[in-house]
Design an enzyme around this catalytic site. Sequence first.
Site, PDB file in Angstrom:
ATOM      1  N   SER A 156      69.699 -38.611  91.467  1.00 55.56           N
ATOM      2  CA  SER A 156      70.231 -39.759  90.746  1.00 55.56           C
ATOM      3  C   SER A 156      71.018 -39.399  89.498  1.00 55.56           C
ATOM      4  O   SER A 156      71.997 -38.663  89.571  1.00 55.56           O
ATOM      5  CB  SER A 156      69.079 -40.714  90.427  1.00 55.56           C
ATOM      6  N   HIS A 157      70.523 -39.851  88.333  1.00 54.88           N
ATOM      7  CA  HIS A 157      71.258 -39.670  87.080  1.00 54.88           C
ATOM      8  C   HIS A 157      70.942 -38.328  86.424  1.00 54.88           C
ATOM      9  O   HIS A 157      71.487 -38.018  85.375  1.00 54.88           O
ATOM     10  CB  HIS A 157      70.883 -40.797  86.128  1.00 54.88           C
TER      11      HIS A 157
ATOM     12  N   ASP B 105      75.905 -44.310  88.463  1.00 59.27           N
ATOM     13  CA  ASP B 105      75.224 -43.030  88.238  1.00 59.27           C
ATOM     14  C   ASP B 105      75.483 -42.028  89.364  1.00 59.27           C
ATOM     15  O   ASP B 105      76.319 -42.259  90.237  1.00 59.27           O
ATOM     16  CB  ASP B 105      73.720 -43.260  88.054  1.00 59.27           C
TER      17      ASP B 105
ATOM     18  N   THR C   7      57.456 -50.269  88.408  1.00 67.29           N
ATOM     19  CA  THR C   7      58.757 -49.607  88.356  1.00 67.29           C
ATOM     20  C   THR C   7      59.084 -48.905  89.677  1.00 67.29           C
ATOM     21  O   THR C   7      58.223 -48.265  90.270  1.00 67.29           O
ATOM     22  CB  THR C   7      58.728 -48.567  87.217  1.00 67.29           C
TER      23      THR C   7
ATOM     24  N   ARG D 243      58.276 -43.320  78.087  1.00 67.98           N
ATOM     25  CA  ARG D 243      59.215 -44.413  77.874  1.00 67.98           C
ATOM     26  C   ARG D 243      58.503 -45.531  77.116  1.00 67.98           C
ATOM     27  O   ARG D 243      57.391 -45.914  77.478  1.00 67.98           O
ATOM     28  CB  ARG D 243      59.714 -44.970  79.202  1.00 67.98           C
TER      29      ARG D 243
ATOM     30  N   GLU E  12      66.001 -53.992  87.573  1.00 68.09           N
ATOM     31  CA  GLU E  12      65.208 -53.188  86.650  1.00 68.09           C
ATOM     32  C   GLU E  12      66.007 -52.974  85.375  1.00 68.09           C
ATOM     33  O   GLU E  12      67.241 -52.913  85.400  1.00 68.09           O
ATOM     34  CB  GLU E  12      64.886 -51.827  87.264  1.00 68.09           C
ATOM     35  N   GLU E  13      65.264 -52.778  84.284  1.00 75.18           N
ATOM     36  CA  GLU E  13      65.925 -52.561  82.992  1.00 75.18           C
ATOM     37  C   GLU E  13      66.734 -51.267  82.971  1.00 75.18           C
ATOM     38  O   GLU E  13      67.596 -51.081  82.137  1.00 75.18           O
ATOM     39  CB  GLU E  13      64.901 -52.550  81.855  1.00 75.18           C
ATOM     40  N   SER E  14      66.416 -50.357  83.906  1.00 75.25           N
ATOM     41  CA  SER E  14      67.042 -49.042  83.923  1.00 75.25           C
ATOM     42  C   SER E  14      68.399 -49.078  84.635  1.00 75.25           C
ATOM     43  O   SER E  14      68.697 -48.220  85.442  1.00 75.25           O
ATOM     44  CB  SER E  14      66.104 -48.059  84.614  1.00 75.25           C
TER      45      SER E  14
ATOM     46  N   ASP F 293      73.528 -46.021  92.610  1.00 73.17           N
ATOM     47  CA  ASP F 293      72.697 -47.223  92.665  1.00 73.17           C
ATOM     48  C   ASP F 293      72.543 -47.914  91.310  1.00 73.17           C
ATOM     49  O   ASP F 293      72.062 -49.037  91.246  1.00 73.17           O
ATOM     50  CB  ASP F 293      71.327 -46.940  93.307  1.00 73.17           C
ATOM     51  N   ARG F 294      72.948 -47.260  90.227  1.00 71.63           N
ATOM     52  CA  ARG F 294      72.843 -47.910  88.910  1.00 71.63           C
ATOM     53  C   ARG F 294      74.183 -48.492  88.485  1.00 71.63           C
ATOM     54  O   ARG F 294      75.229 -48.102  88.996  1.00 71.63           O
ATOM     55  CB  ARG F 294      72.414 -46.891  87.851  1.00 71.63           C
TER      56      ARG F 294
ATOM     57  N   ASP G  93      74.039 -41.154  92.129  1.00 73.19           N
ATOM     58  CA  ASP G  93      73.953 -41.559  93.530  1.00 73.19           C
ATOM     59  C   ASP G  93      74.427 -42.985  93.779  1.00 73.19           C
ATOM     60  O   ASP G  93      74.254 -43.513  94.885  1.00 73.19           O
ATOM     61  CB  ASP G  93      72.520 -41.375  94.049  1.00 73.19           C
TER      62      ASP G  93
ATOM     63  N   LYS H  69      64.727 -37.878  99.408  1.00 71.54           N
ATOM     64  CA  LYS H  69      63.801 -38.979  99.689  1.00 71.54           C
ATOM     65  C   LYS H  69      64.041 -39.531 101.081  1.00 71.54           C
ATOM     66  O   LYS H  69      65.135 -39.413 101.639  1.00 71.54           O
ATOM     67  CB  LYS H  69      63.910 -40.083  98.646  1.00 71.54           C
TER      68      LYS H  69
ATOM     69  N   LYS I  43      68.859 -50.533  95.021  1.00 74.46           N
ATOM     70  CA  LYS I  43      69.713 -51.111  93.994  1.00 74.46           C
ATOM     71  C   LYS I  43      71.132 -50.630  94.260  1.00 74.46           C
ATOM     72  O   LYS I  43      71.327 -49.632  94.947  1.00 74.46           O
ATOM     73  CB  LYS I  43      69.232 -50.754  92.598  1.00 74.46           C
TER      74      LYS I  43
ATOM     75  N   ARG J 281      61.733 -34.828  93.276  1.00 69.86           N
ATOM     76  CA  ARG J 281      62.790 -34.272  92.426  1.00 69.86           C
ATOM     77  C   ARG J 281      62.295 -33.013  91.754  1.00 69.86           C
ATOM     78  O   ARG J 281      61.218 -33.011  91.143  1.00 69.86           O
ATOM     79  CB  ARG J 281      63.235 -35.291  91.373  1.00 69.86           C
TER      80      ARG J 281
ATOM     81  N   THR K  35      58.689 -41.617  91.407  1.00 74.48           N
ATOM     82  CA  THR K  35      59.217 -42.983  91.468  1.00 74.48           C
ATOM     83  C   THR K  35      60.239 -43.119  92.597  1.00 74.48           C
ATOM     84  O   THR K  35      60.315 -44.140  93.258  1.00 74.48           O
ATOM     85  CB  THR K  35      59.899 -43.359  90.129  1.00 74.48           C
TER      86      THR K  35
HETATM   87  C1  VG1 Z   1      63.471 -44.339  86.595  1.00 74.61           C
HETATM   88  C2  VG1 Z   1      63.623 -45.789  86.177  1.00 74.61           C
HETATM   89  C3  VG1 Z   1      63.257 -46.708  87.328  1.00 74.61           C
HETATM   90  C4  VG1 Z   1      64.116 -46.356  88.547  1.00 74.61           C
HETATM   91  C5  VG1 Z   1      63.962 -44.895  88.875  1.00 74.61           C
HETATM   92  C6  VG1 Z   1      64.872 -44.458  90.005  1.00 74.61           C
HETATM   93  O1  VG1 Z   1      62.128 -44.074  86.933  1.00 74.61           O
HETATM   94  O2  VG1 Z   1      62.827 -46.062  85.049  1.00 74.61           O
HETATM   95  O3  VG1 Z   1      63.435 -48.034  86.928  1.00 74.61           O
HETATM   96  O4  VG1 Z   1      63.743 -47.131  89.652  1.00 74.61           O
HETATM   97  O5  VG1 Z   1      64.289 -44.097  87.733  1.00 74.61           O
HETATM   98  O6  VG1 Z   1      66.209 -44.737  89.715  1.00 74.61           O
HETATM   99  P1  VG1 Z   1      61.085 -43.388  85.936  1.00 74.61           P
HETATM  100  O7  VG1 Z   1      59.823 -43.254  86.725  1.00 74.61           O
HETATM  101  O8  VG1 Z   1      61.706 -42.096  85.501  1.00 74.61           O
HETATM  102  O9  VG1 Z   1      60.979 -44.316  84.778  1.00 74.61           O
HETATM  103  V1  VG1 Z   1      67.392 -43.640  90.132  1.00 74.61           V
HETATM  104  O10 VG1 Z   1      68.898 -44.351  89.873  1.00 74.61           O
HETATM  105  O11 VG1 Z   1      66.895 -42.347  89.259  1.00 74.61           O
HETATM  106  O12 VG1 Z   1      67.149 -43.374  91.755  1.00 74.61           O
HETATM  107 CO    CO Z   2      70.310 -43.548  90.921  1.00 73.04          CO
END
Ligand code: VG1
Ligand code: CO
Length: 544
Positions: free
Chosen positions: A113-114, A278, A345, A497, A364-366, A282-283, A280, A126, A377, A22, A18
């Site tokens: 990220s998180h 988070d 997503t 999910r 996004e909901e995340s 972006d959340r 990095d 990336k 984001k 990673r 996504t």
């Molecule tokens: C998750 C979230 C998605 C987000 C992605 C990257 O992906 O659901 O909405 O864009 O993380 O965010 P997945 O494929 O695990 O559902 V981040 O802050 O991890 O760069």
């Molecule tokens: Co992130």
Amino acid sequence: MNIDTIITQPFDDQRPGTSGLRKKVKVFQTPHYLENFVQAIFDTQVDLKGGTLVLGGDGRYYNREAIQVILRMASGNGVKKVLVGRGGLLSTPAASCLIRHYKTDGGIILSASHNPGGPDEDFGIKFNTPNGGPAPESVTDAIFQRTTEIAEYQIAQSKPIDLDILGSITLGETQIEIIDPVKDYADLMMALFDFNRIRMLFESGMFSMRFDAMHAITGPYATEILEGRLGAEPGTVINGTPKTDFGGGHPDPNLVHAHQLVALTKGAHAVNFAAASDGDGDRNMILGCNFFVTPSDSLAIMVANAHLIKGYSGGISGVARSMPTSQAADRVADKLGLPCYETPTGWKFFGNLLDARKITLCGEESFGTGSDHIREKDGLWAVLFWLNLLAVKQQSVEKIVTDHWKAFGRNYYTRYDYEAIDKTDAEALMASLRDKLATLPGQSLNGYPIEYADDFAYTDPVDGSVSERQGIRVGFADGSRIVFRLSGTGTEGATLRVYLEAYEEDPSKQLQSTESVMTALVDIALNLAEIEKRTGRTKPSVIT
Ligand code: VG1
Ligand code: CO
């Protein structure tokens, strides 16, 4: 300057998910693993030769080592200039900002990220394209393809570069500029939001906030912007020093992982406003006094109130949300006569819509929201948007949200995650759901008539590219919805999910607990996907 050509062999697991590639740190430490992927970027992104690259990461374990390797490879591959955040640090949104501001040929961002950091945890990499956004699928496919046939990579010989001193150094023919990671980003925020008004809010003595950087990248950004430029009291930013292991926690801004912050919004000394970001940057998570704003609602509220915010007061062109995100934003767009797009997503799907000016806001909901100011984001941007809104409206977070529900209806929302389940089991579960799709419409489950059921496919309205199998959607007659998809960011097994949404128009029924409203839908989801039988799990790993 000597450049070595190193003979290598392909790894078969370098397909980006996504958001980039990673893997566990240990995987990235395998000889040639990082180098192969980076060479695949240089081989496919040919403008980088003789061009400019932005480079930085979220500061997690292995960040500095990877930066040294990438700098030597940039030199080995003829990159003319590399802009690196001091200390090797750049938040994802700041990297996007720099790529756009300095019109570079792209950027490499190091982050998972998180996901937790440390020698036994996760790392990621990336590539972002010259528009500042995550590479679209056509680019990640090309990079992946290249990793499957790679035979050698170029790397300059050099002793480690000092990443901690601002200024310019040369590495062979390549100029390396170590820059302040915060300044350009903070300047952009000042252009979008009314800093004077927010400053007055802080100075009023009637308002207090805490921002939890979760020992991750936003510490320096939040300290400079909130405490420095906006005059919030010292101590407003907590856990503000980036650590390579994020203090041992998950740098994931939700009610579970940011519990320290959540506690500060409760009790006699509760703050009026709290937020977290988070790993990095972006959340974002937005909290009021004893009140949680779902990310889906946050997006809808931003759309409804954009005209009150300096950078958006001229009007917005449209909105987009990822498919599993609640339909709260759609209701606002509908009332305001704005186009609303539903994308798969991942932020990369917003890039074309933003570039074509079809949308201004997206989310996004995340825990992700953003706008056309960059192509990622943006956690702190969302926090500043809310601060600006609070300063204009002079109301509590709770009042703003509950008034919004009265006007547009409430989309109750929750997400169940089943982490690290067996990959084969997870794929079988999805396949079995797919098999049922054709027979579902017209059926009733637990008294809920099903209106539609499909496997979400998206045709990009700008370039016509098609992305299939983006998640199973089951929609009910009353507007409720269940979505199932497998994560594309995990590094262990598979993560299932399950996204649940229920719509309530009647204000007298809008103040129930999400849990109670969702009981029936949860039951339907568990049975329909046979979750316990197929995964062996009796409950989810995390509910957000
Ligand atoms: C998750 C979230 C998605 C987000 C992605 C990257 O992906 O659901 O909405 O864009 O993380 O965010 P997945 O494929 O695990 O559902 V981040 O802050 O991890 O760069
Ligand atoms: Co992130």
